[in-house]
Design a protein around this motif. Sequence first.
Motif, PDB file in Angstrom:
ATOM      1  N   THR A 125       0.809  -1.222   0.000  1.00  0.00           N
ATOM      2  CA  THR A 125       0.000   0.000   0.000  1.00  0.00           C
ATOM      3  C   THR A 125       0.840   1.268   0.000  1.00  0.00           C
ATOM      4  N   ILE A 126       2.147   1.136   0.192  1.00  0.00           N
ATOM      5  CA  ILE A 126       3.024   2.308   0.216  1.00  0.00           C
ATOM      6  C   ILE A 126       3.514   2.594  -1.200  1.00  0.00           C
ATOM      7  N   ARG A 127       3.213   3.788  -1.689  1.00  0.00           N
ATOM      8  CA  ARG A 127       3.654   4.194  -3.022  1.00  0.00           C
ATOM      9  C   ARG A 127       5.004   4.894  -2.906  1.00  0.00           C
ATOM     10  N   LEU A 128       5.990   4.352  -3.567  1.00  0.00           N
ATOM     11  CA  LEU A 128       7.355   4.877  -3.488  1.00  0.00           C
ATOM     12  C   LEU A 128       7.632   5.856  -4.622  1.00  0.00           C
ATOM     13  N   ARG A 129       8.357   6.906  -4.289  1.00  0.00           N
ATOM     14  CA  ARG A 129       8.860   7.829  -5.307  1.00  0.00           C
ATOM     15  C   ARG A 129      10.359   7.985  -5.079  1.00  0.00           C
ATOM     16  N   ILE A 130      11.158   7.584  -6.053  1.00  0.00           N
ATOM     17  CA  ILE A 130      12.613   7.656  -5.937  1.00  0.00           C
ATOM     18  C   ILE A 130      13.085   8.945  -6.604  1.00  0.00           C
ATOM     19  N   ILE A 131      13.717   9.806  -5.821  1.00  0.00           N
ATOM     20  CA  ILE A 131      14.279  11.055  -6.338  1.00  0.00           C
ATOM     21  C   ILE A 131      15.766  10.820  -6.536  1.00  0.00           C
ATOM     22  N   THR A 132      16.202  10.788  -7.791  1.00  0.00           N
ATOM     23  CA  THR A 132      17.579  10.414  -8.114  1.00  0.00           C
ATOM     24  C   THR A 132      18.329  11.589  -8.705  1.00  0.00           C
TER      25      THR A 132
END
Length: 305
Positions: A125-132
């Motif tokens: 249920t956790i939506r991940l956003r990777i800031i690279t």
Amino acid sequence: MTNLRRKLPPLTALTVFEAVARLGGFTRAAAELGVTQAAISRQIHLLEETFGFPLFRRLHRRVELTEKGKQLSSTATTAFNLIAETISEWSREEAEEDLAIAATIAFSHFWLLPRISSFSKAHPTIRLRIITQDNAVKVDGEDVDLAIRFGTGIWPDGDAEFLFHDEIFPICSADYAQEIGEIEHLAQLTRHPLITNDTADPTWTDWAEWFAAFSVPMPSKSSGMHCSFYTEAIYAALNGHGIALGWRRLVEDLLTQNRLVRLTRQAIVTQNAYFFIAPRRKARKKAVDLLIDWLKREASIPDPS
């Protein structure tokens, strides 16, 4: 529900009434609701007809609530606030399920992304956003929940906690290693193309520092490829363009797959380390604690080599 609807006045008219009562006038309410003043007047007139008594006294250039208007205004404001708080709570719960993680290109590409699916499977249920990006992303803003950095562990924008040290040694493709044969002395490395990359990070170890640790003179010029990013340097090594410095934590999957090989037993252990940094100025989401626990478990997994 049917009986309740019969007892309630038209909700559109009630919304208009609440705005007029709160703002103290038809003109301001019309501006807030994005309608004409005539439309506001019609809705108030409809409400007063429904009740059978006036809610406002029409004075010169202003309106004033009657006693019953004051009672309805208080009740309507309380009801609308309760609805707004409920919706706001839903929004906060929804936001709890979003998690933004910042990391360098190399760390994200070689360490984080190959492993993060296990976290997502455990917490779907956790939506991940990777800031690279290689420039450090500040964690004291609103967009980042956790950052992973290499350095001293002292940064002004968040609280850092140790993740792991790293060790650095020469690497190349398996085919290239077979082509050049065994490296018996470190000075032999300088005869081969040494792949380098740009970095603005003063804590990043380059070839000159690595050779200096073993008292080996660095050649003034190298025939090796120069890349903009460490990821490019690794791909250059994978494609047989020469020898790169391998940061074990970043390239261990490639070593396990035998896509890259370690050329020497000699290695240097970094004085600095990888840390995760959490913001100081905002409440920590539950999802952040889950991610931190996952990072610690992954960091403790022993080197497969």
